[in-house]
Design a protein around this motif. Structure first.
Motif: not given
Length: 229
Positions: A169, A171-172, A174, A225
């Motif tokens: 994931h 760049g996102q 979490v 992230r």
């Protein structure tokens, strides 16, 4: 049949616990000192280990450290020590959960089942892509291997699971809730600070300066992230 190794020197705890676990359908082997416990763990390859801290020959911390050099088997530590630093030390050495004495058999069984379910989910859970690369880090799910600049890193079981979630994931942000759900399971009963401990371990292994992390960033009020650029 699920094999549990119990390393405990107090017969007043060992005997009743072994009988209760056996009645629940587990195959239980036992060791009453640290050195014997390490040998049993290596030779018998149990599915889960219940490990006391205050043991003769080798204490539980040394036993945990020795086992973690050879195995990712789930380790549930039993401790009469209520000090936070003692619990955190167990996690730092690779324990998956801890339980403070005195404990109820119901709580012990709940924690055992939670750890075993998490391992089973990890084994069954697959992703469409088995390999991901972010910057100079390459994670291979099939080989359960992480390399940095071509050099393999030594990661604990949960460290690998946590890093794989963050890298897939990249760049996102979490959330902490999602991380616990995916890595520890929604039925996790242990210390919620274990996530922060594992993040610190990963930063120490991945970051040039762990005190000023660039790869694994904290997203305040949300979670973490992994930066993709």
């Amino acid at each position: 049949m699920t094999h549990i190794l119990m390393i405990e020197d107090d017969p007043l705890i060992l005997g009743p616990t072994v009988r209760a676990l056996t009645a629940q359908g587990f195959h239980v082997s036992q060791a009453m000192d640290g050195a014997a416990g390490v040998q049993h763990a290596i030779d018998d390859k149990p599915d889960l280990i219940i490990l006391d801290i205050l043991l003769p020959n080798l204490d539980g911390w040394e036993v945990c450290k020795a086992i973690r050099q050879r195995s990712t088997v789930p380790i549930l530590m039993l401790t009469a020590l209520s000090d936070e630093i003692d619990r955190i030390l167990g996690l730092e050495l690779g324990a998956d959960d801890y339980l403070t004495k005195p404990f109820s058999m119901r709580e012990l069984l709940a924690r055992i089942k939670a750890l075993l379910r998490r391992v089973e989910m990890d084994l069954q859970q697959g992703r469409q892509t088995d390999r991901v690369q972010v910057r100079d880090l390459v994670l291979d799910l099939g080989m359960r291997q992480v390399t940095k600049n071509g050099v393999e890193l030594s990661l604990r079981y949960k460290e690998f699971e946590l890093l794989s979630l963050l890298m897939f994931h990249a760049g996102q942000a979490v959330s902490r809730a999602e991380i616990f759900d995916q890595v520890w399971g929604t039925d996790w009963l242990g210390d919620m600070r274990t996530l922060d401990v594992h993040i610190r371990w990963l930063r120490e292994k991945l970051e040039e300066d762990p005190s000023a992390p660039e790869l694994i960033q904290t997203v305040r009020g949300v979670g973490y992230r992994f930066t993709a650029t």
